[in-house]
Design an enzyme around this catalytic site. Structure first.
Site, PDB file in Angstrom:
ATOM      1  N   SER A 290     -48.014  88.455  35.220  1.00 40.90           N
ATOM      2  CA  SER A 290     -47.746  87.559  36.548  1.00 40.90           C
ATOM      3  C   SER A 290     -46.486  86.566  36.182  1.00 40.90           C
ATOM      4  O   SER A 290     -45.797  86.187  37.325  1.00 40.90           O
ATOM      5  CB  SER A 290     -48.901  86.516  36.779  1.00 40.90           C
ATOM      6  OG  SER A 290     -49.063  85.598  35.902  1.00 40.90           O
ATOM      7  N   ASN A 291     -46.109  86.047  34.908  1.00 38.24           N
ATOM      8  CA  ASN A 291     -44.760  85.208  35.033  1.00 38.24           C
ATOM      9  C   ASN A 291     -43.625  86.350  35.013  1.00 38.24           C
ATOM     10  O   ASN A 291     -42.635  85.849  35.760  1.00 38.24           O
ATOM     11  CB  ASN A 291     -44.709  84.760  33.551  1.00 38.24           C
ATOM     12  CG  ASN A 291     -45.626  83.259  33.494  1.00 38.24           C
ATOM     13  OD1 ASN A 291     -45.094  82.592  33.993  1.00 38.24           O
ATOM     14  ND2 ASN A 291     -46.953  83.603  32.999  1.00 38.24           N
TER      15      ASN A 291
ATOM     16  N   ARG B  70     -46.194  94.224  10.168  1.00 31.82           N
ATOM     17  CA  ARG B  70     -45.472  93.492  11.246  1.00 31.82           C
ATOM     18  C   ARG B  70     -43.880  93.410  11.073  1.00 31.82           C
ATOM     19  O   ARG B  70     -43.065  93.620  12.090  1.00 31.82           O
ATOM     20  CB  ARG B  70     -45.838  91.963  10.884  1.00 31.82           C
ATOM     21  CG  ARG B  70     -45.576  91.007  12.021  1.00 31.82           C
ATOM     22  CD  ARG B  70     -46.168  89.631  11.891  1.00 31.82           C
ATOM     23  NE  ARG B  70     -47.749  89.519  11.632  1.00 31.82           N
ATOM     24  CZ  ARG B  70     -48.359  89.720  12.887  1.00 31.82           C
ATOM     25  NH1 ARG B  70     -47.624  89.824  14.098  1.00 31.82           N
ATOM     26  NH2 ARG B  70     -49.628  89.574  12.995  1.00 31.82           N
TER      27      ARG B  70
ATOM     28  N   ARG C  85     -47.869  88.229  20.368  1.00 34.69           N
ATOM     29  CA  ARG C  85     -47.625  88.973  19.084  1.00 34.69           C
ATOM     30  C   ARG C  85     -46.898  87.592  18.182  1.00 34.69           C
ATOM     31  O   ARG C  85     -46.197  86.577  18.614  1.00 34.69           O
ATOM     32  CB  ARG C  85     -46.385  89.859  18.840  1.00 34.69           C
ATOM     33  CG  ARG C  85     -46.921  91.091  19.680  1.00 34.69           C
ATOM     34  CD  ARG C  85     -47.456  92.116  18.726  1.00 34.69           C
ATOM     35  NE  ARG C  85     -46.904  92.344  17.497  1.00 34.69           N
ATOM     36  CZ  ARG C  85     -47.865  92.922  16.389  1.00 34.69           C
ATOM     37  NH1 ARG C  85     -48.878  93.184  16.664  1.00 34.69           N
ATOM     38  NH2 ARG C  85     -47.021  93.090  15.264  1.00 34.69           N
ATOM     39  N   ILE C  86     -47.420  87.388  16.822  1.00 35.57           N
ATOM     40  CA  ILE C  86     -46.724  86.526  15.909  1.00 35.57           C
ATOM     41  C   ILE C  86     -45.578  87.210  15.483  1.00 35.57           C
ATOM     42  O   ILE C  86     -45.532  88.406  15.203  1.00 35.57           O
ATOM     43  CB  ILE C  86     -47.601  86.134  14.710  1.00 35.57           C
ATOM     44  CG1 ILE C  86     -48.882  85.531  15.425  1.00 35.57           C
ATOM     45  CG2 ILE C  86     -47.059  85.357  13.776  1.00 35.57           C
ATOM     46  CD1 ILE C  86     -50.189  84.956  14.513  1.00 35.57           C
TER      47      ILE C  86
ATOM     48  N   HIS D 170     -45.964  78.659  27.073  1.00 39.37           N
ATOM     49  CA  HIS D 170     -47.208  78.319  26.271  1.00 39.37           C
ATOM     50  C   HIS D 170     -47.965  77.574  27.153  1.00 39.37           C
ATOM     51  O   HIS D 170     -47.623  76.372  27.670  1.00 39.37           O
ATOM     52  CB  HIS D 170     -46.884  77.907  24.947  1.00 39.37           C
ATOM     53  CG  HIS D 170     -48.161  77.516  24.332  1.00 39.37           C
ATOM     54  ND1 HIS D 170     -48.773  78.577  23.583  1.00 39.37           N
ATOM     55  CD2 HIS D 170     -49.002  76.329  24.143  1.00 39.37           C
ATOM     56  CE1 HIS D 170     -50.086  78.124  23.316  1.00 39.37           C
ATOM     57  NE2 HIS D 170     -50.304  76.799  23.132  1.00 39.37           N
TER      58      HIS D 170
ATOM     59  N   LEU E 248     -44.697  78.930  15.166  1.00 39.51           N
ATOM     60  CA  LEU E 248     -45.436  79.437  16.161  1.00 39.51           C
ATOM     61  C   LEU E 248     -45.833  78.315  17.142  1.00 39.51           C
ATOM     62  O   LEU E 248     -46.201  77.323  16.990  1.00 39.51           O
ATOM     63  CB  LEU E 248     -46.682  79.932  15.739  1.00 39.51           C
ATOM     64  CG  LEU E 248     -47.523  80.384  16.754  1.00 39.51           C
ATOM     65  CD1 LEU E 248     -47.064  81.889  17.333  1.00 39.51           C
ATOM     66  CD2 LEU E 248     -49.042  81.180  16.407  1.00 39.51           C
TER      67      LEU E 248
ATOM     68  N   GLU F  33     -46.860  77.623  35.860  1.00 37.05           N
ATOM     69  CA  GLU F  33     -45.982  78.594  35.050  1.00 37.05           C
ATOM     70  C   GLU F  33     -44.963  79.200  35.812  1.00 37.05           C
ATOM     71  O   GLU F  33     -43.865  79.467  35.619  1.00 37.05           O
ATOM     72  CB  GLU F  33     -46.881  79.521  34.334  1.00 37.05           C
ATOM     73  CG  GLU F  33     -48.084  78.861  33.467  1.00 37.05           C
ATOM     74  CD  GLU F  33     -48.865  79.898  32.725  1.00 37.05           C
ATOM     75  OE1 GLU F  33     -48.415  81.202  32.730  1.00 37.05           O
ATOM     76  OE2 GLU F  33     -49.899  79.388  31.854  1.00 37.05           O
TER      77      GLU F  33
HETATM   78  C1  GRF Z   1     -49.724  82.993  30.369  1.00 35.60           C
HETATM   79  O1  GRF Z   1     -50.878  82.203  30.641  1.00 35.60           O
HETATM   80  C2  GRF Z   1     -48.905  82.226  29.519  1.00 35.60           C
HETATM   81  O2  GRF Z   1     -48.550  81.103  29.369  1.00 35.60           O
HETATM   82  C3  GRF Z   1     -49.290  82.893  28.005  1.00 35.60           C
HETATM   83  O3  GRF Z   1     -49.859  84.019  28.283  1.00 35.60           O
HETATM   84  C4  GRF Z   1     -50.089  84.045  29.693  1.00 35.60           C
HETATM   85  C5  GRF Z   1     -49.529  85.517  30.413  1.00 35.60           C
HETATM   86  O4  GRF Z   1     -49.746  85.686  31.603  1.00 35.60           O
HETATM   87  N1  GRF Z   1     -48.243  82.800  27.009  1.00 35.60           N
HETATM   88  P1  GRF Z   1     -48.996  86.792  32.388  1.00 35.60           P
HETATM   89  O5  GRF Z   1     -49.028  88.129  31.643  1.00 35.60           O
HETATM   90  O6  GRF Z   1     -47.829  86.251  32.667  1.00 35.60           O
HETATM   91  O7  GRF Z   1     -49.725  86.932  33.793  1.00 35.60           O
END
Ligand code: GRF
Length: 218
Positions: A15-16, A67, A93-94, A111, A146, A176
């Site tokens: 979604s981001n 990794r 992923r780390i 985050h 991290l 976000e």
């Molecule tokens: C979001 O909540 C972001 O803050 C976190 O992982 C989620 C990713 O959501 N790091 P999307 O895949 O962008 O919908």
């Protein structure tokens, strides 16, 4: 001026990523989204990329012995697109120090907490359990630590008495989708950079929490 080339890394719904695509298509975000890479096959974010005619690539971490070898292959794939900026958008992923060092100052992460509070997972439930009055989301430069790199922008939302992790996550996600495109735009315009472990916005070092945006919208 040449538009900055951006590679987006995802693991899920994206979604981001969609918020970035929408802003680019609306002419509000002057970058070129050159590729989306997922470490998980078949996720919705890959469909979103394909629909927007962005190269959609999979590098399945399960096919690598460790990794280090996955991160090395991922670096090769990313670098084949010659990006100016790497955007981690729900990339679960780390990362190895070699990877974070390679992209230092040109890799961002989002985050879902008011960092430095609640690094790691299950941030919404942990914020509720801790009795916090506010929660939110932070976009930051990625360093070897991290969820620990210098913050660029942070959006605050209230925690309501009736909230559960799902309702709170939704309120946070709306923010976000506002602050990630904003941070990417600042980077693309050369307004922000990382200097001596701090985020500098238009020549001014930002406080540890970054630029603050508050939303009282329930
Ligand atoms: C979001 O909540 C972001 O803050 C976190 O992982 C989620 C990713 O959501 N790091 P999307 O895949 O962008 O919908």
């Amino acid at each position: 001026m040449q538009k900055k080339r951006v590679v987006v890394l995802i693991s899920g719904s994206g979604s981001n990523l969609q918020a970035l695509i929408d802003d680019v298509q609306a002419g509000n975000l002057p970058v070129e989204l050159v590729a989306v890479i997922s470490n998980r096959p078949g996720v919705l974010g890959l469909e979103r990329a394909a629909k927007a005619n962005i190269a959609a690539d999979v590098l399945d971490h399960k096919l690598f012995a460790d990794r280090e070898s996955f991160d090395r292959a991922l670096m090769e794939k990313i670098d084949s697109y010659s990006p100016d900026l790497i955007v981690l958008a729900g990339f679960m992923r780390i990362l190895t120090p070699e990877f974070t060092q390679h992209y230092l100052g040109r890799m961002l992460n989002i985050h879902p907490s008011l960092l430095p509070k609640f690094q790691g997972l299950h941030t919404h439930q942990r914020a509720i359990d801790a009795g916090e009055s506010h929660h939110g989301v932070t976009v930051h430069f990625v360093t070897a630590e991290l969820d620990g790199g210098p913050a660029i922008v942070q959006a605050w939302v209230p925690i309501l008495a009736e909230d559960d992790a799902t309702s709170l996550a939704k309120r946070v996600q709306r923010q976000e989708h506002i602050i990630y495109p904003l941070a990417v735009k600042w980077f693309a315009q050369g307004d922000i950079c990382m200097q001596e472990g701090k985020c500098v916005l238009n020549g001014e070092p930002l406080p540890p929490s970054g630029f603050l945006i508050r939303s009282d919208e329930p």
